[in-house]
Design a protein around this motif. Structure first.
Motif, PDB file in Angstrom:
ATOM      1  N   LEU A   1       0.822  -1.194   0.000  1.00  0.00           N
ATOM      2  CA  LEU A   1       0.000   0.000   0.000  1.00  0.00           C
ATOM      3  C   LEU A   1       0.866   1.259   0.000  1.00  0.00           C
ATOM      4  O   LEU A   1       0.541   2.257  -0.652  1.00  0.00           O
ATOM      5  N   GLY A   2       1.968   1.210   0.739  1.00  0.00           N
ATOM      6  CA  GLY A   2       2.897   2.339   0.740  1.00  0.00           C
ATOM      7  C   GLY A   2       3.478   2.579  -0.640  1.00  0.00           C
ATOM      8  O   GLY A   2       3.619   3.726  -1.092  1.00  0.00           O
ATOM      9  N   LEU A   3       3.813   1.494  -1.340  1.00  0.00           N
ATOM     10  CA  LEU A   3       4.356   1.618  -2.694  1.00  0.00           C
ATOM     11  C   LEU A   3       3.333   2.231  -3.641  1.00  0.00           C
ATOM     12  O   LEU A   3       3.675   3.080  -4.489  1.00  0.00           O
ATOM     13  N   LYS A   4       2.077   1.832  -3.493  1.00  0.00           N
ATOM     14  CA  LYS A   4       1.028   2.405  -4.335  1.00  0.00           C
ATOM     15  C   LYS A   4       0.921   3.912  -4.127  1.00  0.00           C
ATOM     16  O   LYS A   4       0.812   4.683  -5.090  1.00  0.00           O
ATOM     17  N   LEU A   5       0.954   4.334  -2.867  1.00  0.00           N
ATOM     18  CA  LEU A   5       0.875   5.765  -2.578  1.00  0.00           C
ATOM     19  C   LEU A   5       2.101   6.511  -3.109  1.00  0.00           C
ATOM     20  O   LEU A   5       1.990   7.633  -3.607  1.00  0.00           O
ATOM     21  N   LEU A   6       3.252   5.872  -3.021  1.00  0.00           N
ATOM     22  CA  LEU A   6       4.481   6.503  -3.505  1.00  0.00           C
ATOM     23  C   LEU A   6       4.431   6.713  -5.012  1.00  0.00           C
ATOM     24  O   LEU A   6       4.969   7.703  -5.543  1.00  0.00           O
ATOM     25  N   LEU A   7       3.767   5.798  -5.707  1.00  0.00           N
ATOM     26  CA  LEU A   7       3.650   5.917  -7.164  1.00  0.00           C
ATOM     27  C   LEU A   7       2.768   7.086  -7.588  1.00  0.00           C
ATOM     28  O   LEU A   7       2.719   7.429  -8.773  1.00  0.00           O
ATOM     29  N   SER A   8       2.089   7.720  -6.615  1.00  0.00           N
ATOM     30  CA  SER A   8       1.304   8.912  -6.958  1.00  0.00           C
ATOM     31  C   SER A   8       2.201  10.037  -7.442  1.00  0.00           C
ATOM     32  O   SER A   8       1.738  10.969  -8.107  1.00  0.00           O
ATOM     33  N   LEU A   9       3.500   9.985  -7.120  1.00  0.00           N
ATOM     34  CA  LEU A   9       4.454  10.944  -7.682  1.00  0.00           C
ATOM     35  C   LEU A   9       4.470  10.852  -9.196  1.00  0.00           C
ATOM     36  O   LEU A   9       4.532  11.866  -9.904  1.00  0.00           O
ATOM     37  N   PHE A  10       4.406   9.619  -9.703  1.00  0.00           N
ATOM     38  CA  PHE A  10       4.357   9.381 -11.144  1.00  0.00           C
ATOM     39  C   PHE A  10       3.094  10.001 -11.724  1.00  0.00           C
ATOM     40  O   PHE A  10       3.134  10.675 -12.768  1.00  0.00           O
ATOM     41  N   GLU A  11       1.963   9.792 -11.025  1.00  0.00           N
ATOM     42  CA  GLU A  11       0.685  10.328 -11.493  1.00  0.00           C
ATOM     43  C   GLU A  11       0.694  11.853 -11.513  1.00  0.00           C
ATOM     44  O   GLU A  11       0.116  12.480 -12.406  1.00  0.00           O
ATOM     45  N   HIS A  12       1.361  12.465 -10.526  1.00  0.00           N
ATOM     46  CA  HIS A  12       1.349  13.924 -10.431  1.00  0.00           C
ATOM     47  C   HIS A  12       2.208  14.572 -11.517  1.00  0.00           C
ATOM     48  O   HIS A  12       1.802  15.563 -12.121  1.00  0.00           O
ATOM     49  N   PHE A  13       3.388  14.023 -11.744  1.00  0.00           N
ATOM     50  CA  PHE A  13       4.327  14.656 -12.673  1.00  0.00           C
ATOM     51  C   PHE A  13       4.146  14.198 -14.119  1.00  0.00           C
ATOM     52  O   PHE A  13       4.576  14.895 -15.043  1.00  0.00           O
ATOM     53  N   LEU A  14       3.535  13.024 -14.329  1.00  0.00           N
ATOM     54  CA  LEU A  14       3.297  12.526 -15.693  1.00  0.00           C
ATOM     55  C   LEU A  14       1.821  12.125 -15.820  1.00  0.00           C
ATOM     56  O   LEU A  14       1.495  10.947 -15.992  1.00  0.00           O
ATOM     57  N   PRO A  15       0.909  13.097 -15.749  1.00  0.00           N
ATOM     58  CA  PRO A  15      -0.525  12.776 -15.705  1.00  0.00           C
ATOM     59  C   PRO A  15      -1.066  12.123 -16.969  1.00  0.00           C
ATOM     60  O   PRO A  15      -2.097  11.443 -16.916  1.00  0.00           O
ATOM     61  N   ASN A  16      -0.397  12.306 -18.114  1.00  0.00           N
ATOM     62  CA  ASN A  16      -0.908  11.776 -19.377  1.00  0.00           C
ATOM     63  C   ASN A  16      -0.235  10.472 -19.792  1.00  0.00           C
ATOM     64  O   ASN A  16      -0.507   9.946 -20.877  1.00  0.00           O
ATOM     65  N   HIS A  17       0.645   9.967 -18.963  1.00  0.00           N
ATOM     66  CA  HIS A  17       1.351   8.731 -19.289  1.00  0.00           C
ATOM     67  C   HIS A  17       0.392   7.543 -19.170  1.00  0.00           C
ATOM     68  O   HIS A  17      -0.469   7.508 -18.273  1.00  0.00           O
ATOM     69  N   PRO A  18       0.508   6.541 -20.059  1.00  0.00           N
ATOM     70  CA  PRO A  18      -0.369   5.354 -19.979  1.00  0.00           C
ATOM     71  C   PRO A  18      -0.299   4.644 -18.623  1.00  0.00           C
ATOM     72  O   PRO A  18      -1.312   4.119 -18.143  1.00  0.00           O
ATOM     73  N   PHE A  19       0.892   4.643 -18.020  1.00  0.00           N
ATOM     74  CA  PHE A  19       1.031   3.990 -16.712  1.00  0.00           C
ATOM     75  C   PHE A  19       0.212   4.734 -15.654  1.00  0.00           C
ATOM     76  O   PHE A  19      -0.358   4.115 -14.752  1.00  0.00           O
ATOM     77  N   THR A  20       0.139   6.065 -15.777  1.00  0.00           N
ATOM     78  CA  THR A  20      -0.678   6.864 -14.866  1.00  0.00           C
ATOM     79  C   THR A  20      -2.151   6.501 -15.006  1.00  0.00           C
ATOM     80  O   THR A  20      -2.879   6.383 -14.009  1.00  0.00           O
ATOM     81  N   GLU A  21      -2.596   6.329 -16.241  1.00  0.00           N
ATOM     82  CA  GLU A  21      -3.993   5.941 -16.481  1.00  0.00           C
ATOM     83  C   GLU A  21      -4.293   4.589 -15.846  1.00  0.00           C
ATOM     84  O   GLU A  21      -5.371   4.381 -15.286  1.00  0.00           O
ATOM     85  N   PHE A  22      -3.322   3.681 -15.937  1.00  0.00           N
ATOM     86  CA  PHE A  22      -3.515   2.369 -15.316  1.00  0.00           C
ATOM     87  C   PHE A  22      -3.586   2.492 -13.789  1.00  0.00           C
ATOM     88  O   PHE A  22      -4.456   1.888 -13.143  1.00  0.00           O
ATOM     89  N   LEU A  23      -2.680   3.300 -13.191  1.00  0.00           N
ATOM     90  CA  LEU A  23      -2.645   3.442 -11.735  1.00  0.00           C
ATOM     91  C   LEU A  23      -3.948   4.002 -11.174  1.00  0.00           C
ATOM     92  O   LEU A  23      -4.364   3.644 -10.066  1.00  0.00           O
ATOM     93  N   SER A  24      -4.601   4.878 -11.939  1.00  0.00           N
ATOM     94  CA  SER A  24      -5.828   5.512 -11.470  1.00  0.00           C
ATOM     95  C   SER A  24      -7.085   4.757 -11.904  1.00  0.00           C
ATOM     96  O   SER A  24      -8.192   5.218 -11.658  1.00  0.00           O
ATOM     97  N   SER A  25      -6.902   3.605 -12.522  1.00  0.00           N
ATOM     98  CA  SER A  25      -8.047   2.858 -13.044  1.00  0.00           C
ATOM     99  C   SER A  25      -8.706   2.009 -11.966  1.00  0.00           C
ATOM    100  O   SER A  25      -8.104   1.663 -10.943  1.00  0.00           O
ATOM    101  N   GLU A  26      -9.958   1.645 -12.209  1.00  0.00           N
ATOM    102  CA  GLU A  26     -10.691   0.758 -11.309  1.00  0.00           C
ATOM    103  C   GLU A  26     -10.041  -0.615 -11.256  1.00  0.00           C
ATOM    104  O   GLU A  26      -9.985  -1.251 -10.202  1.00  0.00           O
ATOM    105  N   ALA A  27      -9.509  -1.058 -12.394  1.00  0.00           N
ATOM    106  CA  ALA A  27      -8.864  -2.374 -12.449  1.00  0.00           C
ATOM    107  C   ALA A  27      -7.660  -2.438 -11.518  1.00  0.00           C
ATOM    108  O   ALA A  27      -7.432  -3.458 -10.847  1.00  0.00           O
ATOM    109  N   ALA A  28      -6.891  -1.336 -11.447  1.00  0.00           N
ATOM    110  CA  ALA A  28      -5.715  -1.309 -10.574  1.00  0.00           C
ATOM    111  C   ALA A  28      -6.127  -1.383  -9.107  1.00  0.00           C
ATOM    112  O   ALA A  28      -5.507  -2.104  -8.313  1.00  0.00           O
ATOM    113  N   ASP A  29      -7.185  -0.650  -8.725  1.00  0.00           N
ATOM    114  CA  ASP A  29      -7.654  -0.670  -7.340  1.00  0.00           C
ATOM    115  C   ASP A  29      -8.167  -2.051  -6.944  1.00  0.00           C
ATOM    116  O   ASP A  29      -7.850  -2.567  -5.870  1.00  0.00           O
TER     117      ASP A  29
END
Length: 255
Positions: free
Chosen positions: A197-225
């Motif tokens: 869970l800590g790693l998931k939260l840490l990856l929010s750095l990726f989501e913040h700085f690269l919001p349009n990256h495909p990996f960001t879309e995956f991290l914020s998806s229902e499937a990932a949760d």
């Protein structure tokens, strides 16, 4: 309709996944909280221990309620997620790094507390202990609410998570302690989950700085949760299943 309620209705599985993760976080943090509080009252006469812990539960309700009032302010800060991730990763690291410590080394020395020393002569050992418990309740409340706020910005889920934390202090924590007494390997599984869970939260750095990256879309998806929730359940369920079927990992048999 309320935006947070609409978010839950639009993605019910994701909301359930978040609540499931919050249950794990709050329960595990509450196990540590309960263990510390139990240590703090251990030197009191037996008839006073339960009374002191009752004050501790009341303090947990009050301080967590106050922290909810600040939740709507805290969720405005994006950096809370990675900070929460670092915090959970630290908890996992600290557990595994100090796994060999004896219970004596983990015990709380009340004499090291300025508050306890200052109130001991004035109030006596019982009320000095209660004062220290309330201070610890405040610290625990900030800790737990911080972890919840770091995980989601949905106020409804935040309130649900804090409420779970209050119940966990009284009910879930006791169940976890009994379960881990019978299945000691579950403690290791629990902190593996905390690390995930800590790693998931840490990856929010990726989501913040690269919001349009495909990996960001995956991290914020229902499937990932949902996938993360399935993984966390599996971390507990698989060793339990193999323990029941094959006796590995070892567990204490009921008498």
């Amino acid at each position: 309709m309320n935006i947070h309620l609409q978010e839950i209705l639009d993605n019910p599985l994701a909301a359930l996944a978040i609540v499931g993760n919050l249950v794990i976080i709050e329960s595990l943090l509450s196990v540590d909280n309960a263990a510390v509080l139990a240590t703090m009252v251990s030197d009191l006469p037996k008839e006073q221990r339960h009374k002191a812990l009752r004050f501790g539960i009341i303090g947990a309700y009050v301080f967590r309620g106050l922290c909810i009032l600040f939740a709507s302010f805290l969720i405005q800060f994006w950096f809370l997620k990675p900070l929460g991730g670092f915090y959970l990763l630290y908890l996992a690291y600290d557990h595994f790094a100090n796994k060999q410590k004896s219970s004596d080394e983990d015990a709380v020395d009340k004499q090291q507390s300025w508050l306890y020393r200052s109130t001991l002569g004035l109030l006596g050992p019982f009320w000095a202990t209660v004062a220290l418990i309330e201070l610890m309740d405040l610290a625990f409340s900030i800790d737990n609410v911080f972890a919840v706020v770091a995980f989601t910005d949905n106020l409804i889920l935040i309130c649900a998570g804090v409420f779970i934390g209050i119940l966990a202090m009284r009910l879930v924590a006791q169940g976890f302690v009994l379960l881990m007494a019978k299945y000691p390997f579950l403690e290791t599984a629990a902190f593996i989950v905390i690390g995930l869970l800590g790693l998931k939260l840490l990856l929010s750095l990726f989501e913040h700085f690269l919001p349009n990256h495909p990996f960001t879309e995956f991290l914020s998806s229902e499937a990932a949760d949902v996938g993360l929730t399935v993984l966390t359940v599996a971390v507990f369920a698989v060793p339990l299943l193999t323990s029941w079927l094959f006796g590995v990992p070892y567990h204490q048999r009921s008498r």
